[in-house]
Design an enzyme around this catalytic site. Sequence first.
Site, PDB file in Angstrom:
ATOM      1  N   ALA A   1      53.856  45.536  31.758  1.00  0.00           N
ATOM      2  CA  ALA A   1      54.423  43.701  31.144  1.00  0.00           C
ATOM      3  C   ALA A   1      56.155  44.684  31.193  1.00  0.00           C
ATOM      4  O   ALA A   1      56.967  43.656  30.848  1.00  0.00           O
ATOM      5  CB  ALA A   1      54.230  43.626  29.793  1.00  0.00           C
TER       6      ALA A   1
ATOM      7  N   GLN B   1      43.492  49.903  38.147  1.00  0.00           N
ATOM      8  CA  GLN B   1      45.177  50.035  37.594  1.00  0.00           C
ATOM      9  C   GLN B   1      45.433  51.796  36.204  1.00  0.00           C
ATOM     10  O   GLN B   1      45.787  52.727  36.964  1.00  0.00           O
ATOM     11  CB  GLN B   1      46.011  49.422  35.915  1.00  0.00           C
ATOM     12  CG  GLN B   1      46.474  48.230  36.682  1.00  0.00           C
ATOM     13  CD  GLN B   1      45.872  47.723  37.268  1.00  0.00           C
ATOM     14  OE1 GLN B   1      44.124  47.174  37.162  1.00  0.00           O
ATOM     15  NE2 GLN B   1      46.732  46.371  37.549  1.00  0.00           N
TER      16      GLN B   1
ATOM     17  N   ASP C   1      50.849  42.179  27.354  1.00  0.00           N
ATOM     18  CA  ASP C   1      50.968  41.664  27.974  1.00  0.00           C
ATOM     19  C   ASP C   1      52.208  40.160  27.525  1.00  0.00           C
ATOM     20  O   ASP C   1      52.759  40.100  27.518  1.00  0.00           O
ATOM     21  CB  ASP C   1      51.145  40.738  29.195  1.00  0.00           C
ATOM     22  CG  ASP C   1      50.153  41.748  30.193  1.00  0.00           C
ATOM     23  OD1 ASP C   1      49.999  42.664  29.863  1.00  0.00           O
ATOM     24  OD2 ASP C   1      50.965  41.638  31.390  1.00  0.00           O
TER      25      ASP C   1
ATOM     26  N   ASN D   1      46.346  41.199  26.931  1.00  0.00           N
ATOM     27  CA  ASN D   1      46.039  42.425  28.169  1.00  0.00           C
ATOM     28  C   ASN D   1      45.304  41.653  29.285  1.00  0.00           C
ATOM     29  O   ASN D   1      44.400  41.150  29.238  1.00  0.00           O
ATOM     30  CB  ASN D   1      45.983  43.585  26.620  1.00  0.00           C
ATOM     31  CG  ASN D   1      46.578  44.872  27.646  1.00  0.00           C
ATOM     32  OD1 ASN D   1      47.540  44.964  27.481  1.00  0.00           O
ATOM     33  ND2 ASN D   1      45.474  46.058  27.678  1.00  0.00           N
ATOM     34  N   LYS D   2      45.640  42.995  29.926  1.00  0.00           N
ATOM     35  CA  LYS D   2      45.057  43.247  30.850  1.00  0.00           C
ATOM     36  C   LYS D   2      43.654  42.475  30.935  1.00  0.00           C
ATOM     37  O   LYS D   2      42.291  43.163  29.690  1.00  0.00           O
ATOM     38  CB  LYS D   2      44.250  44.991  31.788  1.00  0.00           C
ATOM     39  CG  LYS D   2      43.770  45.443  32.577  1.00  0.00           C
ATOM     40  CD  LYS D   2      44.232  44.080  33.590  1.00  0.00           C
ATOM     41  CE  LYS D   2      45.459  43.914  34.071  1.00  0.00           C
ATOM     42  NZ  LYS D   2      45.970  42.846  35.261  1.00  0.00           N
TER      43      LYS D   2
HETATM   44  O1  MRU Z   1      48.643  42.898  36.468  1.00  0.00           O
HETATM   45  P1  MRU Z   1      49.352  44.510  35.354  1.00  0.00           P
HETATM   46  O2  MRU Z   1      49.466  45.881  36.284  1.00  0.00           O
HETATM   47  O3  MRU Z   1      51.442  44.520  35.366  1.00  0.00           O
HETATM   48  O4  MRU Z   1      48.698  44.844  33.812  1.00  0.00           O
HETATM   49  C1  MRU Z   1      49.496  44.815  33.103  1.00  0.00           C
HETATM   50  C2  MRU Z   1      48.816  44.894  31.387  1.00  0.00           C
HETATM   51  O5  MRU Z   1      47.520  44.795  30.912  1.00  0.00           O
HETATM   52  C3  MRU Z   1      49.053  46.893  30.983  1.00  0.00           C
HETATM   53  O6  MRU Z   1      48.300  46.791  29.675  1.00  0.00           O
HETATM   54  C4  MRU Z   1      50.404  45.867  30.099  1.00  0.00           C
HETATM   55  O7  MRU Z   1      51.005  45.301  30.784  1.00  0.00           O
HETATM   56  C5  MRU Z   1      50.478  46.414  28.805  1.00  0.00           C
HETATM   57  S1  MRU Z   1      52.611  47.564  30.138  1.00  0.00           S
HETATM   58  C6  MRU Z   1      52.539  48.264  29.671  1.00  0.00           C
END
Ligand code: MRU
Length: 351
Positions: free
Chosen positions: A57, A202, A243, A253-254
């Site tokens: 994010a 990730q 996010d 979040n993810k």
């Molecule tokens: O789909 P992504 O890789 O952009 O998802 C990211 C996440 O879900 C992270 O946990 C979130 O952005 C926090 S990053 C500091």
Amino acid sequence: MQTTLPAVPTPDDAALWHGGRLYLADQRLLPDRAEFLALDDAPGVAEAIRAMVVRGAPAIGVAAAYGVVLAARTAYRAAGPAWHDAITPDLDLLAQARPTAVNLAWAVRRMAGLIARLDAADPEPALLAEALSIHAEDRAANRRMGDLGAGLITGPTDVITHCNAGAIATGGYGTALGVIRSAYAVGKVRRVYADETRPWMQGARLTAWELMDSGIPVTLQADGAAASLMAGGGVGWVIVGSDRIAANGDVANKIGTYGLAILARYHGVKVMVAAPTSTVDMDLSCGGDIPIEERDPEELLSCGGRRLAPAGCAARNPVFDVTPAALVDAIVTERGVVLAPTLEKMRALMG
Ligand code: MRU
């Protein structure tokens, strides 16, 4: 501003402005290859965000801010003093590149606020200064959150993290991984268990890479392995980023974070969400209002170019979920910590 460009990106130097261009570590290639992608225009930055060259994010907010600088250059070259009108389509393109992380819209809105105050002269220098500030402020916020989050941990303990909320997901240092870095430095974290994080991996590709680079003990596990790990004892905290956080403290979040939080509550493990206030969206009353990105099912049906599921198999690919505030023990921001978040506490934090 970067005076020399490193030959290869490192976790802490994954987004750089150099020589009038934006350089982004191509996160799709990591950890096999650490390579920069150079970007010269806003549509290119928007596509890099959509395609996950840059993700996380705060990092997509930082990238979008630099994208606005490139948009201003294009608009000024095309329209001269009438650049204000010419820039609008690129701002929309950037803001809409991904829907869930509110840092993206936040950064474009902040840049647009400055645009509204600028005159007809070349806007690039002023907008570049603002983008560099957004980048530097995010790094500083992560350091502060690192200290605050580490202060909550009575260690030494093992922790679980999900997805990648590290240096490369932010302006540097990381949110969840920033807390983990700070806590590890003072002996409060023994080992980090990184969920692999299907389907983009990730955790396997990025979190493991970052923590190994920093010399922090990390063990990768399948997403489904968290329950039995918690049952075995030794894990004190789940530490994740976010996010978007709604006004009542619900946290997007993810995908998989919600399940992890349920497991944590059952096993007496605490849940910490580390995120800058640019992730908080006080306009949304609860997590049910947060737009959840659905990506191409192909991301799930194949892995590394190899098809996993039978041809014709249906798949759903929501890439975020919402963890209710009731399952969150602490939200850590650069402005302070909110324990057991509620609407009233979030209002007090955000002012
Ligand atoms: O789909 P992504 O890789 O952009 O998802 C990211 C996440 O879900 C992270 O946990 C979130 O952005 C926090 S990053 C500091």
